[in-house]
Each structure stands twice: as structure tokens, then as C-alpha cells.
Design an enzyme around this catalytic site. Structure first.
Site, PDB file in Angstrom:
ATOM      1  N   ASP A  20       0.817  -1.627   0.416  1.00 45.44           N
ATOM      2  CA  ASP A  20       0.198   0.268   0.188  1.00 45.44           C
ATOM      3  C   ASP A  20       0.686   1.032  -0.604  1.00 45.44           C
ATOM      4  O   ASP A  20       2.026   1.040   0.162  1.00 45.44           O
ATOM      5  CB  ASP A  20      -0.958   0.225   1.421  1.00 45.44           C
ATOM      6  CG  ASP A  20      -1.509   1.231   1.529  1.00 45.44           C
ATOM      7  OD1 ASP A  20      -2.977   1.496   0.273  1.00 45.44           O
ATOM      8  OD2 ASP A  20      -1.652   1.934   2.613  1.00 45.44           O
ATOM      9  N   ASP A  75      -0.230   4.928   1.186  1.00 46.57           N
ATOM     10  CA  ASP A  75      -0.330   5.835   1.481  1.00 46.57           C
ATOM     11  C   ASP A  75      -0.305   5.221   3.168  1.00 46.57           C
ATOM     12  O   ASP A  75      -1.059   4.204   3.772  1.00 46.57           O
ATOM     13  CB  ASP A  75      -1.845   7.104   1.536  1.00 46.57           C
ATOM     14  CG  ASP A  75      -2.144   7.767   0.338  1.00 46.57           C
ATOM     15  OD1 ASP A  75      -1.315   8.477   0.446  1.00 46.57           O
ATOM     16  OD2 ASP A  75      -2.627   7.654  -0.299  1.00 46.57           O
ATOM     17  N   ASP A  87      -1.182  -0.638   5.679  1.00 46.96           N
ATOM     18  CA  ASP A  87      -2.009  -0.587   7.092  1.00 46.96           C
ATOM     19  C   ASP A  87      -3.646  -0.275   7.742  1.00 46.96           C
ATOM     20  O   ASP A  87      -3.680   0.517   8.607  1.00 46.96           O
ATOM     21  CB  ASP A  87      -1.594   1.378   7.258  1.00 46.96           C
ATOM     22  CG  ASP A  87      -2.023   2.063   6.533  1.00 46.96           C
ATOM     23  OD1 ASP A  87      -2.484   2.110   5.559  1.00 46.96           O
ATOM     24  OD2 ASP A  87      -3.111   3.395   7.209  1.00 46.96           O
TER      25      ASP A  87
END
Length: 220
Positions: A8, A10, A169
Site C-alpha cells: 500500500d 498512504d 496499514d
């Protein structure tokens, strides 16, 4: 044997969530819309932009106001976040990615960002050359948490799910990995907290990028 680590963007590679919150607020101000608190905005990170704005505004994705927000966000994000991109890269990312590449891993990004913004952020952060493939939310019909993004990466790289791992996250990343048949590594330094991440049953839970590197090597 081809081995792949999909990341991922961001909150996993780059601490862009704080820039995203600032950009959302700037968009609302420019359109004379009532702003939202940072916690509400942060809760949408990991979703595609139309879904994120619709959730914050309490409306549907096909409303004209959502389209206007998304269009203005593109330019505003580039003005606010890109100039500080190198300062936002999480500790250990540069060396960690290079170490994995040296070990023969194919590296890729699967993000909820539109591909133009993702490419621009990775380039500004000095990370783009680390990745063989970058897939954005506007390149699939069903973005995360649907597995389509991850499966597209695997097809492009010629890697089977059993030899791949997803690093992210949020629960959107972990659920995408489950759907694609991949292992998953959840990082605790991003948007979602430990309890929320554990609810998605990641293969690994780590609190640093050094932990990511170690888990990637063990998972695949």
C-alpha cells in the site's frame, strides 16, 4: 521462483495521511463546504477518493459535489503534499526496499489512490524506481478491499498468490490479500489501530518497516 511483495502507499510507505487531511480541508474551504474533523477524514483513508468524499459528506458517490471535490483534490494534493514527499517517507523504507530487491523480490504498489497521483507521489518521494508495477484505484473496476488490484499486480508480474504478500496499514489491504489468496503484513504505524488490524486477521503484525522486511522474507 518469482516472489513478490505488494505495498500500500498512504500510511505504509509514505506518511501522507496528514497531508491528505490538510488537502481535504483545503478542498472543502475552496468549495465553501463545511469541513470535517481530522479523525473523520483519516477514517476514510484507504478508500478510493469518490467513496472517501461521499462518506465524509454523507452523500452518494454520484453526486456532483463529490465529483467536484475529487477533481479539486487532484491539483490541491500536488501543491500541498508533493513538495514535502521525501520528508514523509517512513523510516527504513528506502533501505528496506533496496534490501528486498537485492534478495530477488519483485516489488509492486496497489493503492486506493488514482494512478496519476500515486505515480506523482512515488516519483516525488524518490521511490518510483523501486517498483516494477503500480496499480491505482482507477485501473480496476473494484478497488480495495476487493482483491482485483492485487490479482492484477500478480498477473502483470507472473507471480502466484502463494509466493506473494500484501503489506498495508488498513483492513482494506488485509482483506484484499485474503481475497487474492496472499499472505498479509499489517503495519501499526499507519491509519488503523492494532485492534482494528487484528480484526482482519493479518498473517503478521509489525510496528516498523524493519519488521516489514523481516516478515516479507519469512512469509514468502
Amino acid at each position: 521462483m518469482n516472489r513478490c511483495a505488494i505495498f500500500d502507499l498512504d500510511g505504509t510507505l509514505v506518511d501522507s495521511p496528514r497531508g491528505i487531511v490538510t488537502t481535504f480541508a483545503a478542498v472543502f474551504a475552496q468549495l465553501d463546504l463545511r469541513t470535517a474533523d481530522s479523525a473523520t477524514i483519516r477514517a476514510t483513508i484507504g478508500l478510493p477518493l469518490p467513496a472517501a468524499f461521499a462518506k465524509v459528506l454523507g452523500t452518494s458517490e454520484d453526486e456532483p459535489v463529490v465529483t467536484a471535490c475529487v477533481e479539486l483534490y487532484q491539483a490541491t494534493f500536488r501543491k500541498i503534499v508533493l513538495p514535502m514527499a521525501t520528508q514523509l517517507v517512513f523510516p527504513g523504507v528506502y533501505d528496506g526496499l533496496q534490501s528486498l530487491r537485492d534478495d530477488g523480490f519483485r516489488l509492486a504498489v496497489a493503492t486506493s489512490k488514482y494512478i496519476g497521483n500515486a505515480e506523482a507521489l512515488l516519483t516525488a518521494a524518490g521511490l518510483r524506481e523501486e517498483f516494477s508495477v503500480v496499480v491505482g484505484a482507477d485501473q480496476v473496476s473494484k478497488p480495495k478491499p476487493d482483491p482485483e488490484s492485487g490479482l492484477l499486480v500478480l498477473r502483470r508480474l507472473g507471480v502466484s498468490p502463494r509466493n506473494a504478500v500484501m503489506v498495508g496499514d488498513t483492513t482494506h489491504d488485509i482483506n484484499m490479500a485474503h481475497g487474492a489468496g496472499m499472505a498479509s503484513i499489517a503495519v501499526t504505524y499507519g491509519v488503523h489501530g492494532v485492534d482494528q488490524l487484528l480484526s482482519a486477521n493479518p498473517t503478521w503484525l509489525v510496528d516498523s518497516f524493519a519488521g516489514v522486511v523481516a516478515a516479507v522474507r519469512e512469509c514468502t
